[in-house]
Design a protein around this motif. Structure first.
Motif, PDB file in Angstrom:
ATOM      1  N   SER A  47       6.655  -5.083  -2.676  1.00  0.00           N
ATOM      2  CA  SER A  47       6.324  -4.726  -3.770  1.00  0.00           C
ATOM      3  C   SER A  47       5.395  -3.366  -3.774  1.00  0.00           C
ATOM      4  O   SER A  47       4.984  -2.626  -4.410  1.00  0.00           O
ATOM      5  CB  SER A  47       5.627  -5.885  -4.400  1.00  0.00           C
ATOM      6  N   ARG A  50       7.344  -0.266  -3.154  1.00  0.00           N
ATOM      7  CA  ARG A  50       7.626   0.156  -4.350  1.00  0.00           C
ATOM      8  C   ARG A  50       6.639   1.029  -5.294  1.00  0.00           C
ATOM      9  O   ARG A  50       6.943   1.954  -6.023  1.00  0.00           O
ATOM     10  CB  ARG A  50       8.675  -0.900  -5.047  1.00  0.00           C
ATOM     11  N   ALA A  51       5.324   0.262  -5.049  1.00  0.00           N
ATOM     12  CA  ALA A  51       4.432   0.793  -5.918  1.00  0.00           C
ATOM     13  C   ALA A  51       4.095   2.124  -5.585  1.00  0.00           C
ATOM     14  O   ALA A  51       3.797   2.920  -6.339  1.00  0.00           O
ATOM     15  CB  ALA A  51       3.239  -0.295  -5.969  1.00  0.00           C
ATOM     16  N   GLN A  52       4.039   2.273  -3.998  1.00  0.00           N
ATOM     17  CA  GLN A  52       3.803   3.592  -3.508  1.00  0.00           C
ATOM     18  C   GLN A  52       4.722   4.481  -3.963  1.00  0.00           C
ATOM     19  O   GLN A  52       4.414   5.659  -4.216  1.00  0.00           O
ATOM     20  CB  GLN A  52       3.721   3.201  -2.132  1.00  0.00           C
ATOM     21  N   ALA A  53       6.022   4.209  -3.838  1.00  0.00           N
ATOM     22  CA  ALA A  53       7.111   5.297  -4.046  1.00  0.00           C
ATOM     23  C   ALA A  53       6.750   5.648  -5.441  1.00  0.00           C
ATOM     24  O   ALA A  53       7.225   6.876  -5.639  1.00  0.00           O
ATOM     25  CB  ALA A  53       8.361   4.557  -3.797  1.00  0.00           C
ATOM     26  N   GLN A  54       6.670   4.756  -6.251  1.00  0.00           N
ATOM     27  CA  GLN A  54       6.533   5.128  -7.685  1.00  0.00           C
ATOM     28  C   GLN A  54       5.363   5.986  -7.795  1.00  0.00           C
ATOM     29  O   GLN A  54       5.513   6.763  -8.724  1.00  0.00           O
ATOM     30  CB  GLN A  54       6.476   3.844  -8.773  1.00  0.00           C
ATOM     31  N   THR A  55       4.063   5.823  -7.356  1.00  0.00           N
ATOM     32  CA  THR A  55       3.041   6.575  -7.272  1.00  0.00           C
ATOM     33  C   THR A  55       3.432   7.925  -6.960  1.00  0.00           C
ATOM     34  O   THR A  55       3.191   9.176  -7.579  1.00  0.00           O
ATOM     35  CB  THR A  55       2.097   6.044  -6.697  1.00  0.00           C
ATOM     36  N   GLN A  57       6.517   9.439  -6.982  1.00  0.00           N
ATOM     37  CA  GLN A  57       7.298  10.093  -7.674  1.00  0.00           C
ATOM     38  C   GLN A  57       6.706  10.445  -9.013  1.00  0.00           C
ATOM     39  O   GLN A  57       6.913  11.763  -9.546  1.00  0.00           O
ATOM     40  CB  GLN A  57       8.291   8.919  -8.149  1.00  0.00           C
ATOM     41  N   THR A  58       5.489   9.952  -9.457  1.00  0.00           N
ATOM     42  CA  THR A  58       4.824  10.082 -10.536  1.00  0.00           C
ATOM     43  C   THR A  58       3.994  11.568 -10.380  1.00  0.00           C
ATOM     44  O   THR A  58       3.921  12.365 -11.462  1.00  0.00           O
ATOM     45  CB  THR A  58       3.793   8.945 -11.195  1.00  0.00           C
ATOM     46  N   GLN A  59       3.346  11.613  -8.996  1.00  0.00           N
ATOM     47  CA  GLN A  59       2.690  12.671  -8.618  1.00  0.00           C
ATOM     48  C   GLN A  59       3.619  13.789  -8.812  1.00  0.00           C
ATOM     49  O   GLN A  59       3.183  15.053  -9.115  1.00  0.00           O
ATOM     50  CB  GLN A  59       2.194  12.499  -7.289  1.00  0.00           C
ATOM     51  N   ARG A  61       6.270  14.361 -10.607  1.00  0.00           N
ATOM     52  CA  ARG A  61       6.523  14.624 -12.140  1.00  0.00           C
ATOM     53  C   ARG A  61       5.492  15.509 -12.734  1.00  0.00           C
ATOM     54  O   ARG A  61       5.681  16.091 -13.911  1.00  0.00           O
ATOM     55  CB  ARG A  61       6.775  13.504 -12.809  1.00  0.00           C
TER      56      ARG A  61
END
Length: 123
Positions: A47, A50-55, A57-59, A61
């Motif tokens: 988890s 996954r949160a780190q990867a999503q962060t 990816q958001t950066q 974007r």
């Protein structure tokens, strides 16, 4: 041999369990509790990853300008995100022109664009 019937080699209590529950458990139950603790730690690590990867990816974007050395698809997507109204107007204009004229213009413009792209990549 059944792994559940073997006595656990380490009798130390895993983190996150109630001390009374651990002390009252049989060796087989302690083995199951240890497996549960391992699974919980794996799920927490997954988890967090996954949160780190999503962060990250958001950066990526949140780009405020088009990168000139990015691939064409990335540049187009960034442009669309930065200029949604211009993209909507261009889309409406393309729909008004119609597919036949777009195909005719594309067959003329595509070789020209490809030639310009080749010149740009050589420079």
């Amino acid at each position: 041999m059944n792994a559940l019937r073997q006595a656990p080699t380490d009798s130390s209590k895993p983190e996150g369990f109630d001390a009374d529950l651990w002390e009252d458990a049989t060796p087989e139950q302690q083995l199951v509790l240890k497996r549960i603790a391992k699974q919980r730690s794996r799920l927490q690590a997954r988890s967090a990853a996954r949160a780190q990867a999503q962060t990250l990816q958001t950066q990526v974007r949140d780009v405020e300008h088009v990168q000139p050395d990015a691939p064409l698809v990335d540049r187009v997507i960034t442009f669309v995100r930065l200029h949604p109204i211009a993209t909507a107007v261009a889309g409406a204009a393309l729909m008004a022109v119609g597919p036949r004229k777009l195909m005719r213009w594309g067959s003329i413009a595509l070789p020209w664009v490809m030639k310009l792209q080749q010149r740009r990549s050589r420079a």
